[in-house]
Every structure is written in C-alpha cells, then in structure tokens.
Design a protein around this motif. Structure first.
Motif, mmCIF file in Angstrom:
data_model
loop_
_atom_site.group_PDB
_atom_site.id
_atom_site.type_symbol
_atom_site.label_atom_id
_atom_site.label_comp_id
_atom_site.label_asym_id
_atom_site.label_seq_id
_atom_site.Cartn_x
_atom_site.Cartn_y
_atom_site.Cartn_z
ATOM 1 N N SER A 1 23.678 -35.924 -57.252
ATOM 2 C CA SER A 1 23.393 -35.579 -58.639
ATOM 3 C C SER A 1 24.586 -35.979 -59.493
ATOM 4 O O SER A 1 25.640 -36.375 -58.984
ATOM 5 N N ASP A 2 24.415 -35.839 -60.796
ATOM 6 C CA ASP A 2 25.523 -36.167 -61.701
ATOM 7 C C ASP A 2 26.696 -35.220 -61.538
ATOM 8 O O ASP A 2 27.822 -35.537 -61.926
ATOM 9 N N GLU A 3 26.447 -34.032 -60.949
ATOM 10 C CA GLU A 3 27.515 -33.069 -60.716
ATOM 11 C C GLU A 3 28.163 -33.249 -59.340
ATOM 12 O O GLU A 3 29.136 -32.572 -59.019
ATOM 13 N N GLY A 4 27.582 -34.149 -58.520
ATOM 14 C CA GLY A 4 28.128 -34.439 -57.201
ATOM 15 C C GLY A 4 28.768 -35.813 -57.184
ATOM 16 O O GLY A 4 29.852 -36.014 -57.748
ATOM 17 N N TYR A 5 28.058 -36.758 -56.560
ATOM 18 C CA TYR A 5 28.566 -38.138 -56.539
ATOM 19 C C TYR A 5 28.772 -38.676 -57.948
ATOM 20 O O TYR A 5 29.644 -39.507 -58.194
ATOM 21 N N GLY A 6 27.945 -38.186 -58.874
ATOM 22 C CA GLY A 6 28.032 -38.693 -60.246
ATOM 23 C C GLY A 6 29.367 -38.428 -60.911
ATOM 24 O O GLY A 6 29.760 -39.151 -61.836
ATOM 25 N N LYS A 7 30.089 -37.393 -60.485
ATOM 26 C CA LYS A 7 31.398 -37.081 -61.063
ATOM 27 C C LYS A 7 32.487 -38.029 -60.555
ATOM 28 O O LYS A 7 33.537 -38.173 -61.186
ATOM 29 N N ASN A 8 32.246 -38.635 -59.391
ATOM 30 C CA ASN A 8 33.249 -39.548 -58.827
ATOM 31 C C ASN A 8 33.373 -40.811 -59.671
ATOM 32 O O ASN A 8 32.399 -41.266 -60.280
ATOM 33 N N ASP A 9 34.559 -41.372 -59.691
ATOM 34 C CA ASP A 9 34.744 -42.675 -60.332
ATOM 35 C C ASP A 9 33.897 -43.720 -59.608
ATOM 36 O O ASP A 9 33.828 -43.722 -58.374
ATOM 37 N N TYR A 10 33.270 -44.599 -60.378
ATOM 38 C CA TYR A 10 32.574 -45.748 -59.780
ATOM 39 C C TYR A 10 33.606 -46.816 -59.460
ATOM 40 O O TYR A 10 34.403 -47.214 -60.317
ATOM 41 N N LEU B 1 28.844 -43.439 -49.458
ATOM 42 C CA LEU B 1 27.614 -42.844 -49.981
ATOM 43 C C LEU B 1 27.692 -42.649 -51.487
ATOM 44 O O LEU B 1 26.693 -42.820 -52.205
ATOM 45 N N SER B 2 28.874 -42.304 -51.992
ATOM 46 C CA SER B 2 29.062 -42.175 -53.430
ATOM 47 C C SER B 2 28.787 -43.509 -54.123
ATOM 48 O O SER B 2 28.131 -43.565 -55.172
ATOM 49 N N GLN B 3 29.254 -44.581 -53.510
ATOM 50 C CA GLN B 3 29.017 -45.907 -54.085
ATOM 51 C C GLN B 3 27.536 -46.286 -54.051
ATOM 52 O O GLN B 3 27.037 -46.905 -54.992
ATOM 53 N N LEU B 4 26.828 -45.912 -52.978
ATOM 54 C CA LEU B 4 25.394 -46.194 -52.919
ATOM 55 C C LEU B 4 24.679 -45.523 -54.094
ATOM 56 O O LEU B 4 23.782 -46.112 -54.714
ATOM 57 N N TYR B 5 25.075 -44.292 -54.391
ATOM 58 C CA TYR B 5 24.482 -43.543 -55.508
ATOM 59 C C TYR B 5 24.731 -44.277 -56.824
ATOM 60 O O TYR B 5 23.800 -44.494 -57.622
ATOM 61 N N HIS B 6 25.980 -44.667 -57.055
ATOM 62 C CA HIS B 6 26.328 -45.341 -58.307
ATOM 63 C C HIS B 6 25.687 -46.725 -58.403
ATOM 64 O O HIS B 6 25.247 -47.135 -59.490
ATOM 65 N N GLU B 7 25.641 -47.450 -57.294
ATOM 66 C CA GLU B 7 25.015 -48.782 -57.302
ATOM 67 C C GLU B 7 23.525 -48.665 -57.604
ATOM 68 O O GLU B 7 22.958 -49.459 -58.355
ATOM 69 N N HIS B 8 22.877 -47.660 -57.015
ATOM 70 C CA HIS B 8 21.441 -47.477 -57.232
ATOM 71 C C HIS B 8 21.152 -47.192 -58.710
ATOM 72 O O HIS B 8 20.157 -47.688 -59.269
ATOM 73 N N LYS B 9 22.018 -46.410 -59.337
ATOM 74 C CA LYS B 9 21.850 -46.122 -60.762
ATOM 75 C C LYS B 9 22.001 -47.387 -61.598
ATOM 76 O O LYS B 9 21.466 -47.475 -62.712
ATOM 77 N N ARG B 10 22.705 -48.376 -61.046
ATOM 78 C CA ARG B 10 22.895 -49.655 -61.743
ATOM 79 C C ARG B 10 21.873 -50.705 -61.310
ATOM 80 O O ARG B 10 22.016 -51.890 -61.616
ATOM 81 N N GLY B 11 20.891 -50.266 -60.533
ATOM 82 C CA GLY B 11 19.818 -51.170 -60.134
ATOM 83 C C GLY B 11 20.136 -52.045 -58.936
ATOM 84 O O GLY B 11 19.433 -53.024 -58.673
ATOM 85 N N ILE B 12 21.166 -51.704 -58.189
ATOM 86 C CA ILE B 12 21.566 -52.500 -57.017
ATOM 87 C C ILE B 12 21.234 -51.720 -55.749
ATOM 88 O O ILE B 12 21.674 -50.577 -55.581
ATOM 89 N N HIS B 13 20.465 -52.341 -54.864
ATOM 90 C CA HIS B 13 20.086 -51.689 -53.607
ATOM 91 C C HIS B 13 21.137 -52.031 -52.552
ATOM 92 O O HIS B 13 20.936 -52.880 -51.684
ATOM 93 N N ALA B 14 22.289 -51.355 -52.636
ATOM 94 C CA ALA B 14 23.381 -51.618 -51.693
ATOM 95 C C ALA B 14 23.100 -50.928 -50.364
ATOM 96 O O ALA B 14 22.320 -49.979 -50.295
ATOM 97 N N GLY B 15 23.739 -51.402 -49.317
ATOM 98 C CA GLY B 15 23.539 -50.844 -47.987
ATOM 99 C C GLY B 15 24.796 -50.204 -47.433
ATOM 100 O O GLY B 15 25.906 -50.410 -47.945
ATOM 101 N N TYR B 16 24.590 -49.426 -46.386
ATOM 102 C CA TYR B 16 25.696 -48.766 -45.689
ATOM 103 C C TYR B 16 25.573 -49.049 -44.203
ATOM 104 O O TYR B 16 24.472 -49.062 -43.636
ATOM 105 N N ALA B 17 26.692 -49.307 -43.566
ATOM 106 C CA ALA B 17 26.725 -49.459 -42.108
ATOM 107 C C ALA B 17 28.061 -48.925 -41.609
ATOM 108 O O ALA B 17 29.007 -48.733 -42.384
ATOM 109 N N LYS B 18 28.121 -48.706 -40.305
ATOM 110 C CA LYS B 18 29.302 -48.091 -39.705
ATOM 111 C C LYS B 18 29.799 -48.968 -38.564
ATOM 112 O O LYS B 18 29.015 -49.407 -37.714
#
Length: 492
Positions: free
Chosen positions: A154-163, A187-204
């Motif tokens: 949410s904007d109060e979670g990942y949304g508060k982090n710097d992009y 995961l924070s970056q995935l949230y911010h990227e999605h809000k910008r219309g980018i379907h970024a991925g995560y791997a480990k």
C-alpha cells in the motif's frame, strides 16, 4: 584435490539462464543475490573446481545488462555490525564492495539504507555517501512486516519507500551480509514499477542449498554446517512437490516466507509468477558437478572444519553449545569423525612427542609434514618452512633462513616493539624468507612453492593468532585448530 565441478560450464549455463529469466518479464528483473559475490571460499571448498570469484566472472558476462544496488540495514549501521570473515563493519564493507565492483567493470547504481526509523548513524552514513557522489535511497520499517500484507502493499507500506532509479534490465541486489533487507528491497521495487506500468520480475540467486541435489547430500549438509548458528535447515520444498510432483530442496526461511511472498505477488500483479520457492531460484550449480564423489568427500571435510571452527568460537564466547550439537549431528549424518581428517592425528602426535604446540599439513601428494615450536619459530611458521622445503626437494635439516637473520627480527619484536613472544609468526618468517631469497637460490626455490599449498589441509594443536590464521587463509590452506589456548592462557 580432485576436481568435482566444471567451472567453465557453470559460467556459461548460469549467465544464459539469467538472461532467459530477464526475458520472462518486461526486460526488468530484480535479482536477489545471496551469499558472497567475491571470495566464495565455501563454494570452492565443497565444490572443488568452483573458483572463488565464479559469481563475479558470471556477472561480468552480463555487465552490459547489469546494474548493482547495495543494501544495508540501518539497524546494522547503528550497532556497528562486523563481517566475521573480514573484521570490518557493514558500512565499511559497502564502500569496499563498491570499489571491488568498479574495479571489475561492473556498474553500481546506488545504495539503499533499509529498515530506517530515524537512526542518527544511518543519517551520518547517508551524508558520507552523498558527499562521495553516491546515490542513496531510504526504505522504512513497515508495521506488521511481513504478515500484514494489506499494509505492506500500500502507499503506507512499500509506497513510503524511495523509488530506486535504475537504468538496466538486470538489477542485482546484494548486501554485506544476511538480514540486510535484500528481498524487501526487490519487492518494494516491484510495487513501484507496477505503479509505473512496468511488469518487472523477481528472482533469487542462492548457491546453497543446491535445489536438485538430495536433501541428505553432503554438499547440502555442508551448507547447514556453515549456517548452524543461524538455525537454517534444508528441507523438501512442499510447494514444488505439490505443483509439479518433483522433489527439490530449499531452506526453511524461503519455504516459510513463500505464502507471504505469493500473497504479495497477487496483491501487486493480480497473480503470482511462481508456484514454489524453487521456481524463484536461478541457480545452475547442481548441473555442473562432474565428479559427485569428489564433492561428497570435500563436503564431509568441510563439515569437520566447521565443527572445529565452532569449538574455537565457544572459547571466544561467540558460539553456543546448540551449534556444536547441531554440527555433531551433521557429522553423524555423513558418517565422519575428526579422525577422518588425517592432519588432526599427525598434529596431536607431534605435540605429544615435543610436549609443546605443533602443526601438520597434508601436501598435494598425500604426504603429511609437521612443525614444532622452537626458540626461533612458532609451530605454524616451522610447518610452512618444512612444507615448502619438502615441495622444493630440499633437505629437511637445511636452514633456508639463517638464525643470524632471524635474531634481529626477534630483537625488534621484544626490545623495540615490547612483544612478549620472541618466536616468528608466519608472516614474519615469510618476510625473512623473501629477504633470504634475494641472495640464496635454495630460499628462492622454496619461496616459489607457496602457490602449491593452495587447497592443502592443515591442523594445529592450539588456537592460532589472527595473524597466522590470515596468512593460512591467504595461502589457500584449509586450516583447523584444536580449541585450546597456548600455554594455558585464557585470553586469545
């Protein structure tokens, strides 16, 4: 000394697999990089043939596509957390890592300070980085993390982090050590990227445990030994088994957090790209083992070494009895005792004969040489000289460093530097040998043998000084020590 791992195959296969994973998303992949990027000596010990800088070399093949972000926790800055292997604080290691990446032609985009809640030391570190023209981003504590998914995504979670501004398709998230917040940053970056219309991925990317080796394979058990103090446990991935009917191995923390991750993925994307923790991984190391028995034996030896390391740590007050018990259980599982390490019996026998500290080393051909304590040399210094004389084919009684050249060094130590110990440490004896090599061919020949000690096994009947331990490490000698202070002292 047998090779059990095809390093060239690994470099090619691993880099190609990561490229394929990038293409599965919008050409934007956040790759959480676990373990050590530089000097991965654990991997090189249990997978003989794996080069300590293999992961670095693999990344260099992807350098045109890759950008590195270094993550450090504000909590670790606040408590001056130290890397045990290097003896430097995490914030100093951030700078070391940046220099190392730059020197190897890899691009570091920024540093992220995670878990920030107003720590003054973290703000000072940010100011220091900014004065060095390094981009710094702040990520904050999220109440209820990681279970309160509604708050997190949410904007109060990942949304508060710097992009974090990034420019390349592969973003490597690394850190000085565990618990720094690498996964949360991804995961924070995935949230911010999605809000910008980018379907970024995560791997480990974790080398261990190796997902396609059996749970009880010594290579995987050696990883448990390496993390015994963290209570990491290898386990069958139940989600992978349910989804595909295939048995794979993961470790407890990834398995435990997967339901939360899956929910976060659904919250961000509307669906999850993965069905199991194993799906998230990109590690290809298990496909590059070329001699399984060589890796099994190397891993058994590693478990014994970890046991000795923990026994030493008990005396220093940095290890618990529970860790020792876990390591003893692992030794039982792979059916080894300390007597399966040949240098142990040799060192202890020599100590009993001489009634003083002693050391032993197994040469590449299997021959064991020993060293004893004398008026001039400590046992480990004597051992090094005896080993390289043997490798050079020189007579054991030959003095390749004259006593006359040692005496001034002893005088410097005791009279001018006020040392209580007149005997030469390993670093001092190697300097003396180097000086002798300028005028003596036998000393020069002995000095040239030092690279042959890499990968050799050694054991000492007492705990060594940090100086001696570091010299053995730099020479690539795999050392263990009895958990006994020299001369009955209680301070080490």
């Amino acid at each position: 000394m047998k090779i059990g791992f095809d390093n060239e195959k690994y470099l090619k296969m691993q880099s190609e697999h990561i490229r394929q994973r990038i293409e599965q998303f919008d050409h934007k992949l956040y790759l959480e990089f676990g373990g050590k990027l530089f000097d991965d000596y654990h991997a090189s010990r249990v997978l003989p043939g794996f080069q300590p800088d293999s992961k670095l070399q693999m990344l260099k093949q992807l350098s045109s596509q890759a950008e590195i972000i270094i993550v450090i926790s504000a909590k670790d800055i606040e408590k001056n957390k130290v890397r045990g292997d290097l003896g430097i604080t995490y914030d100093s290691d951030v700078l070391r890592l940046m220099d190392s990446f730059h020197d190897n032609g890899l691009y570091v985009g920024s540093v992220v300070i995670t878990q920030f809640s107003g720590q003054e030391s973290a703000l000072m570190f940010r100011n220091r980085l900014e004065k060095l023209n390094i981009k710094v981003y702040m990520h904050y504590n999220i109440p209820g993390y990681p279970s309160n998914v509604a708050q997190i995504v949410s904007d109060e979670g990942y949304g508060k982090n710097d992009y974090i501004e990034t420019t390349r398709p592969l973003v490597i998230i690394t850190a000085p050590g565990p618990g720094s917040g690498k996964m949360a940053t991804c995961l924070s970056q995935l949230y911010h990227e999605h809000k910008r219309g980018i379907h970024a991925g995560y791997a480990k990317f974790e080398t261990f445990p190796i997902w396609n080796l059996p749970l009880s394979h010594p290579v995987n058990l050696a990883y448990e030994a390496a993390t015994a103090d963290l209570n990491d446990i290898n386990m069958i991935d139940p989600y992978h088994l349910e989804a595909y009917g295939e048995t794979t191995v993961n470790y407890n923390r990834d398995v435990e957090i997967f339901p939360v991750l899956n929910t976060i993925f659904h919250k961000i994307y509307g669906k999850s790209p993965y069905k199991s923790p194993t799906d998230m991984g990109v590690n290809m190391a298990g496909n590059c083992i070329c001699d399984d028995e060589a890796c099994r034996e190397a891993s058994r030896q590693e478990i014994i070494r970890r046991y000795y390391e923990a026994k030493n740590a008990i005396l220093k007050g940095t290890c618990s009895e529970e860790t020792i018990q876990k390591l003893e259980l692992l030794m039982s599982q792979v059916d080894v005792t300390v007597q399966d390490r040949p240098v142990v019996a040799a060192a202890m026998s020599r100590a009993e004969e001489t009634n003083g500290p002693a050391a032993s080393l197994e040469l590449p051909d299997g021959k064991i040489v020993t060293g004893k304590t004398s008026a001039l040399l400590g046992a480990s210094a004597a051992l090094l000289l005896n080993a390289i004389k043997e490798l050079a084919g020189l007579d054991h009684e030959l003095q390749i460093i004259s006593p006359e050249s040692i005496e001034p060094i002893q005088k410097l130590k005791t009279e001018y530097l006020r040392s209580q110990n007149p005997r030469l440490h390993t670093d001092e004896v190697l300097i003396a040998l180097s000086a002798s090599a300028a005028s003596r061919k036998d000393a020069a020949l002995a000095l040239q043998q030092l690279p042959k000690l890499r990968g050799c096994q050694a054991h000492t009947s007492v705990m060594l000084s940090n100086v001696d331990i570091k010299i053995f490490k730099k020479l690539g000698v795999q050392l263990t020590c009895e958990a006994v202070y020299e001369n009955g002292h209680v301070y080490h």
